[in-house]
Design a protein around this motif. Structure first.
Motif, PDB file in Angstrom:
ATOM      1  N   ILE A   1     -57.186 152.341  34.172  1.00 45.33           N
ATOM      2  CA  ILE A   1     -58.642 151.863  33.691  1.00 45.33           C
ATOM      3  C   ILE A   1     -59.235 153.084  32.911  1.00 45.33           C
ATOM      4  CG2 ILE A   1     -60.814 151.637  34.763  1.00 45.33           C
ATOM      5  CD1 ILE A   1     -59.602 150.578  37.426  1.00 45.33           C
ATOM      6  N   TYR A   2     -59.856 152.429  31.640  1.00 51.14           N
ATOM      7  CA  TYR A   2     -60.552 153.360  30.892  1.00 51.14           C
ATOM      8  C   TYR A   2     -62.113 153.322  31.191  1.00 51.14           C
ATOM      9  CZ  TYR A   2     -56.561 155.224  28.197  1.00 51.14           C
ATOM     10  OH  TYR A   2     -55.455 155.876  27.980  1.00 51.14           O
TER      11      TYR A   2
ATOM     12  N   ALA B   1     -60.403 142.955  32.814  1.00 51.74           N
ATOM     13  CA  ALA B   1     -61.886 143.237  32.452  1.00 51.74           C
ATOM     14  C   ALA B   1     -61.789 144.206  31.258  1.00 51.74           C
ATOM     15  CB  ALA B   1     -62.860 143.469  33.456  1.00 51.74           C
ATOM     16  N   ASP B   2     -62.960 143.815  30.284  1.00 54.78           N
ATOM     17  CA  ASP B   2     -63.194 144.667  29.271  1.00 54.78           C
ATOM     18  C   ASP B   2     -64.808 144.742  29.244  1.00 54.78           C
ATOM     19  OD1 ASP B   2     -63.247 146.394  26.914  1.00 54.78           O
ATOM     20  OD2 ASP B   2     -62.362 144.911  25.790  1.00 54.78           O
TER      21      ASP B   2
ATOM     22  N   ARG C   1     -64.806 149.684  20.369  1.00 56.42           N
ATOM     23  CA  ARG C   1     -64.359 151.438  20.514  1.00 56.42           C
ATOM     24  C   ARG C   1     -63.488 151.302  21.679  1.00 56.42           C
ATOM     25  NH1 ARG C   1     -68.335 155.583  18.039  1.00 56.42           N
ATOM     26  NH2 ARG C   1     -69.059 154.590  16.222  1.00 56.42           N
ATOM     27  N   LEU C   2     -63.897 151.014  22.927  1.00 56.77           N
ATOM     28  CA  LEU C   2     -63.181 150.860  24.078  1.00 56.77           C
ATOM     29  C   LEU C   2     -61.902 150.156  24.039  1.00 56.77           C
ATOM     30  CD1 LEU C   2     -62.972 151.709  27.227  1.00 56.77           C
ATOM     31  CD2 LEU C   2     -64.578 149.693  27.747  1.00 56.77           C
ATOM     32  N   TYR C   3     -62.223 148.996  23.699  1.00 51.68           N
ATOM     33  CA  TYR C   3     -61.085 147.968  23.516  1.00 51.68           C
ATOM     34  C   TYR C   3     -59.748 148.810  22.488  1.00 51.68           C
ATOM     35  CZ  TYR C   3     -58.478 143.867  22.388  1.00 51.68           C
ATOM     36  OH  TYR C   3     -57.113 142.735  22.437  1.00 51.68           O
ATOM     37  N   ASN C   4     -60.209 149.254  21.391  1.00 48.30           N
ATOM     38  CA  ASN C   4     -59.293 149.868  20.398  1.00 48.30           C
ATOM     39  C   ASN C   4     -58.742 151.213  21.060  1.00 48.30           C
ATOM     40  OD1 ASN C   4     -59.734 148.040  18.388  1.00 48.30           O
ATOM     41  ND2 ASN C   4     -61.436 149.248  17.323  1.00 48.30           N
ATOM     42  N   ARG C   5     -59.408 151.675  21.874  1.00 49.53           N
ATOM     43  CA  ARG C   5     -58.924 153.018  22.424  1.00 49.53           C
ATOM     44  C   ARG C   5     -57.573 152.659  23.536  1.00 49.53           C
ATOM     45  NH1 ARG C   5     -59.989 158.279  24.476  1.00 49.53           N
ATOM     46  NH2 ARG C   5     -58.178 158.864  25.884  1.00 49.53           N
TER      47      ARG C   5
ATOM     48  N   ARG D   1     -62.045 137.849  17.125  1.00 48.34           N
ATOM     49  CA  ARG D   1     -62.189 138.552  16.005  1.00 48.34           C
ATOM     50  C   ARG D   1     -61.021 139.473  16.305  1.00 48.34           C
ATOM     51  NH1 ARG D   1     -67.851 138.698  17.274  1.00 48.34           N
ATOM     52  NH2 ARG D   1     -67.544 140.671  18.531  1.00 48.34           N
ATOM     53  N   ASN D   2     -60.650 139.626  17.537  1.00 47.12           N
ATOM     54  CA  ASN D   2     -59.611 140.923  17.499  1.00 47.12           C
ATOM     55  C   ASN D   2     -58.239 140.077  17.617  1.00 47.12           C
ATOM     56  OD1 ASN D   2     -60.693 143.668  17.950  1.00 47.12           O
ATOM     57  ND2 ASN D   2     -62.348 142.067  18.944  1.00 47.12           N
ATOM     58  N   GLY D   3     -58.100 139.158  17.331  1.00 45.02           N
ATOM     59  CA  GLY D   3     -56.768 138.465  16.668  1.00 45.02           C
ATOM     60  C   GLY D   3     -56.096 137.867  18.029  1.00 45.02           C
TER      61      GLY D   3
END
Length: 237
Positions: free
Chosen positions: A121-122, A169-170, A184-188, A217-219
Motif C-alpha cells: 500500500i502506498y 483501490a487507487d 502521480r500516485l498511480y505512476n509511483r 487514459r492510462n491504457g
C-alpha cells in the motif's frame, strides 16, 4: 424562446455541478452555469440575477485558481509501515463510503493481506496527513471470495494469475481530485512494481464515470461487466 433555453441551460449546469465528486469539475461546471445565469438575467433585465451570479462567478474563479495552482510538490508517496498502519486504518474508516463508490471490492481484510507481505500500500501524504492511497496484491494470492467470483474465474482462466497484480483501490480524497494527484500516485506504484508482473487488474463500480475515464487514459481496457462491476486490464510488458 432562445432566451428561455439559456435559463434552462444555466439551471441544468448548476444542478449538474452538485452531483460531481471532483471539486475542480464542480467549480468549472458551476462557473459555466453562473455565467449563463448572468447572460440570462441581463437579457430579461433582472438585475438581482445578474448581481448574484456575477458574485458566484467571481467566487468560482477564485477557488478554481487556488485549486489549479495547488502546490503538489508538498505531497510525498510512501509505503505503509508499522508506524503508519494505525493512521491508515483511521483514514479508511473515515472515507469508507466514498472509497466504496469507486472501488466497491476494496475491504480492510484485503488491505491487511496487502500489508502482510503479499502486496503493498502506498500513501499520498501532505503535511504528514493522508490524502489518498493505492493498494495492490498479486492475483495468485486472492481467494475466490476476495473479489466477485465471476471476475475471479475470468482472471484465472484468461490471464496469468502469477503475473497479474490486482489494484483493489487507487483513491484520492475529493479535495484533490482532478489536479493530477491520482496520476502521480498511480505512476509511483507502477515504478515500484516487480518486473515479474505483466498485467494490472482493476475492478470498479460500473457507474463511476470518472474512474472509467482515468483508467482508459492510462491504457486500461475494459474486459466486461459482471454483476454491477466493471473489469479493466492493463498490459505492462
Amino acid at each position: 424562446m432562445w432566451i428561455e433555453v439559456i435559463g434552462y441551460a444555466a439551471s441544468a449546469l448548476v444542478a449538474a455541478s452538485l452531483l460531481l465528486t471532483s471539486f475542480v469539475w464542480l467549480r468549472m461546471v458551476n462557473l459555466a452555469g453562473a455565467v449563463c445565469f448572468v447572460v440570462y438575467g441581463w437579457l430579461i433585465g433582472a438585475l438581482p440575477i445578474v448581481l448574484t451570479n456575477s458574485f458566484i462567478t467571481l467566487v468560482n474563479i477564485y477557488y478554481l485558481g487556488r485549486l489549479l495552482s495547488a502546490d503538489l510538490s508538498g505531497f510525498s508517496y510512501v509505503p505503509v509501515d508499522e508506524n503508519r498502519a494505525g493512521h491508515f486504518h483511521e483514514f479508511v474508516e473515515e472515507y469508507r463510503k466514498d472509497i466504496a463508490k469507486f472501488y466497491p471490492t476494496f475491504s480492510w481484510p484485503l488491505a491487511e493481506k496487502a500489508m502482510s507481505g503479499d502486496g503493498g500500500i502506498y500513501l499520498a501524504l501532505r503535511n504528514l496527513g493522508i490524502e489518498g492511497f493505492a493498494c495492490f496484491l498479486p492475483v495468485s494470492n486472492l481467494d475466490r471470495d476476495d473479489i466477485p467470483p465471476a471476475i475471479h474465474d475470468y482472471v484465472q482462466k484468461e490471464l496469468y494469475p502469477d503475473r497479474s497484480l490486482y489494484i483493489s483501490a487507487d483513491y484520492i480524497t475529493r479535495r484533490y481530485r482532478g489536479i493530477g494527484l491520482v496520476s502521480r500516485l498511480y505512476n509511483r506504484l507502477l515504478q515500484e512494481l516487480p518486473s515479474t508482473f505483466s498485467f494490472l487488474v482493476v475492478v470498479i463500480a460500473s457507474e463511476s464515470r470518472s474512474t472509467h475515464r482515468f483508467l482508459r487514459r492510462n491504457g486500461h481496457i475494459m474486459q466486461g461487466r459482471y454483476d454491477g462491476y466493471s473489469l479493466y486490464v492493463k498490459t505492462l510488458r
